[in-house]
Design a protein around this motif. Structure first.
Motif, PDB file in Angstrom:
ATOM      1  N   UNK A  91       0.837  -1.189   0.000  1.00  0.00           N
ATOM      2  CA  UNK A  91       0.000   0.000   0.000  1.00  0.00           C
ATOM      3  C   UNK A  91       0.878   1.247   0.000  1.00  0.00           C
ATOM      4  N   UNK A  92       0.575   2.182  -0.873  1.00  0.00           N
ATOM      5  CA  UNK A  92       1.282   3.460  -0.933  1.00  0.00           C
ATOM      6  C   UNK A  92       0.491   4.525  -0.177  1.00  0.00           C
ATOM      7  N   UNK A  93      -0.826   4.492  -0.365  1.00  0.00           N
ATOM      8  CA  UNK A  93      -1.693   5.483   0.258  1.00  0.00           C
ATOM      9  C   UNK A  93      -3.029   4.815   0.566  1.00  0.00           C
ATOM     10  N   UNK A  94      -3.609   5.010   1.737  1.00  0.00           N
ATOM     11  CA  UNK A  94      -3.200   5.910   2.809  1.00  0.00           C
ATOM     12  C   UNK A  94      -1.957   5.388   3.547  1.00  0.00           C
ATOM     13  N   UNK A  95      -1.274   6.328   4.171  1.00  0.00           N
ATOM     14  CA  UNK A  95      -0.026   6.045   4.882  1.00  0.00           C
ATOM     15  C   UNK A  95      -0.281   5.721   6.351  1.00  0.00           C
TER      16      UNK A  95
ATOM     17  N   UNK B  81      -4.838  10.362   8.988  1.00  0.00           N
ATOM     18  CA  UNK B  81      -6.208  10.537   9.477  1.00  0.00           C
ATOM     19  C   UNK B  81      -7.118  10.830   8.289  1.00  0.00           C
ATOM     20  N   UNK B  82      -8.139   9.997   8.144  1.00  0.00           N
ATOM     21  CA  UNK B  82      -9.142  10.177   7.100  1.00  0.00           C
ATOM     22  C   UNK B  82     -10.464  10.534   7.769  1.00  0.00           C
ATOM     23  N   UNK B  83     -11.330  11.209   7.017  1.00  0.00           N
ATOM     24  CA  UNK B  83     -12.590  11.698   7.568  1.00  0.00           C
ATOM     25  C   UNK B  83     -13.774  11.106   6.812  1.00  0.00           C
ATOM     26  N   UNK B  84     -14.873  10.794   7.519  1.00  0.00           N
ATOM     27  CA  UNK B  84     -16.056  10.259   6.857  1.00  0.00           C
ATOM     28  C   UNK B  84     -16.509  11.169   5.714  1.00  0.00           C
ATOM     29  N   UNK B  85     -16.789  10.561   4.569  1.00  0.00           N
ATOM     30  CA  UNK B  85     -17.229  11.316   3.396  1.00  0.00           C
ATOM     31  C   UNK B  85     -16.080  11.851   2.543  1.00  0.00           C
TER      32      UNK B  85
ATOM     33  N   UNK C 130     -15.732   5.167  12.477  1.00  0.00           N
ATOM     34  CA  UNK C 130     -14.549   5.631  13.209  1.00  0.00           C
ATOM     35  C   UNK C 130     -13.725   4.488  13.804  1.00  0.00           C
ATOM     36  N   UNK C 131     -12.406   4.603  13.659  1.00  0.00           N
ATOM     37  CA  UNK C 131     -11.482   3.629  14.227  1.00  0.00           C
ATOM     38  C   UNK C 131     -10.071   4.209  14.224  1.00  0.00           C
ATOM     39  N   UNK C 132      -9.271   3.769  15.167  1.00  0.00           N
ATOM     40  CA  UNK C 132      -7.847   4.128  15.181  1.00  0.00           C
ATOM     41  C   UNK C 132      -7.004   3.025  14.583  1.00  0.00           C
ATOM     42  N   UNK C 133      -7.646   1.978  14.064  1.00  0.00           N
ATOM     43  CA  UNK C 133      -6.896   0.811  13.588  1.00  0.00           C
ATOM     44  C   UNK C 133      -7.435   0.282  12.260  1.00  0.00           C
ATOM     45  N   UNK C 134      -7.594   1.169  11.261  1.00  0.00           N
ATOM     46  CA  UNK C 134      -8.069   0.747   9.941  1.00  0.00           C
ATOM     47  C   UNK C 134      -6.906   0.148   9.154  1.00  0.00           C
ATOM     48  N   UNK C 135      -7.174  -1.004   8.542  1.00  0.00           N
ATOM     49  CA  UNK C 135      -6.172  -1.695   7.730  1.00  0.00           C
ATOM     50  C   UNK C 135      -6.850  -2.156   6.446  1.00  0.00           C
ATOM     51  N   UNK C 136      -6.145  -2.043   5.326  1.00  0.00           N
ATOM     52  CA  UNK C 136      -6.666  -2.546   4.058  1.00  0.00           C
ATOM     53  C   UNK C 136      -5.981  -3.854   3.700  1.00  0.00           C
ATOM     54  N   UNK C 137      -6.715  -4.715   3.019  1.00  0.00           N
ATOM     55  CA  UNK C 137      -6.197  -5.974   2.489  1.00  0.00           C
ATOM     56  C   UNK C 137      -6.376  -5.909   0.978  1.00  0.00           C
ATOM     57  N   UNK C 138      -5.285  -6.128   0.230  1.00  0.00           N
ATOM     58  CA  UNK C 138      -5.317  -6.077  -1.233  1.00  0.00           C
ATOM     59  C   UNK C 138      -5.322  -7.523  -1.719  1.00  0.00           C
TER      60      UNK C 138
ATOM     61  N   UNK D  33      -4.188   3.089   9.455  1.00  0.00           N
ATOM     62  CA  UNK D  33      -4.590   4.496   9.432  1.00  0.00           C
ATOM     63  C   UNK D  33      -5.809   4.709  10.317  1.00  0.00           C
ATOM     64  N   UNK D  34      -6.219   5.964  10.445  1.00  0.00           N
ATOM     65  CA  UNK D  34      -7.306   6.362  11.340  1.00  0.00           C
ATOM     66  C   UNK D  34      -8.486   6.845  10.504  1.00  0.00           C
ATOM     67  N   UNK D  35      -9.686   6.432  10.892  1.00  0.00           N
ATOM     68  CA  UNK D  35     -10.907   7.036  10.349  1.00  0.00           C
ATOM     69  C   UNK D  35     -11.501   7.825  11.505  1.00  0.00           C
ATOM     70  N   UNK D  36     -11.497   9.133  11.363  1.00  0.00           N
ATOM     71  CA  UNK D  36     -11.910  10.034  12.435  1.00  0.00           C
ATOM     72  C   UNK D  36     -13.418   9.970  12.674  1.00  0.00           C
ATOM     73  N   UNK D  37     -13.808  10.339  13.872  1.00  0.00           N
ATOM     74  CA  UNK D  37     -15.242  10.414  14.194  1.00  0.00           C
ATOM     75  C   UNK D  37     -15.765  11.833  13.997  1.00  0.00           C
ATOM     76  N   UNK D  38     -14.892  12.752  13.646  1.00  0.00           N
ATOM     77  CA  UNK D  38     -15.296  14.148  13.458  1.00  0.00           C
ATOM     78  C   UNK D  38     -15.186  14.536  11.996  1.00  0.00           C
ATOM     79  N   UNK D  39     -15.764  15.664  11.675  1.00  0.00           N
ATOM     80  CA  UNK D  39     -15.699  16.200  10.326  1.00  0.00           C
ATOM     81  C   UNK D  39     -14.301  16.709  10.036  1.00  0.00           C
ATOM     82  N   UNK D  40     -13.919  16.775   8.779  1.00  0.00           N
ATOM     83  CA  UNK D  40     -12.581  17.304   8.451  1.00  0.00           C
ATOM     84  C   UNK D  40     -12.458  18.766   8.851  1.00  0.00           C
TER      85      UNK D  40
END
Length: 146
Positions: free
Chosen positions: A40-44, A48-52, A108-116, A136-143
């Motif tokens: 994975x190159x991105x997200x790093x 921190x990523x935001x819903x939407x 929301x999570x502090x432990x998001x992982x992708x599987x390719x 990576x992180x998926x925030x519970x707040x707006x960007x």
């Protein structure tokens, strides 16, 4: 009645050929060197990523040496650090694809992982390449407003 006979015949043929198809899978895997990996190159890591938010997920991949048809890739999301992957992020995507534009879900999570994942129907089993080094992180707040 003709439909019943047809379906019965079809089932007999499928069950007769199933061991041969399984052996073909094993032979293709052995011939390919059995190597598939992705990075994975991105997200790093810790990004921190935001819903939407629309994010480009990018990766590199090394495929087995196979000319098999029916090959595909998928991205799966884990919200628990890679212990379980419960959400398919992508539709079927071609193996030569190197990115996917993803809308971040409101999970929301502090432990998001992708599987390719990669596989070829009947020829190369679905192979997993989880990316815990890029948690990576998926925030519970707006960007933040800019």
């Amino acid at each position: 009645m003709k439909t019943h006979k047809f379906l019965s015949t079809l089932l007999v043929v499928v069950f007769t050929l199933a061991p041969q198809l399984l052996n073909m899978s094993r032979e293709a895997l052995a011939a390919s060197g059995g190597t598939y990996s992705a990075k994975l190159i991105s997200p790093r890591l810790e990004q921190v990523l935001y819903p939407g938010q629309r994010v480009r997920v990018e990766w590199t991949a090394v495929f087995p040496n196979t000319n098999a048809g029916g090959c595909e890739m998928e991205l799966w999301l884990s919200l628990d650090g890679g212990r379980t992957f419960t959400t398919c992020v992508t539709p079927w995507i071609a193996p030569n694809t190197k990115y996917y534009d993803w809308t971040v879900p409101n999970t929301p999570t502090n432990a998001a992982v992708l599987d390719i994942r990669f596989g070829c129907e009947f020829y190369y089993p679905e192979s997993y390449s989880p990316q815990p080094a890029s948690t990576f992180v998926i925030s519970s707040t707006a960007p933040p407003v800019r």
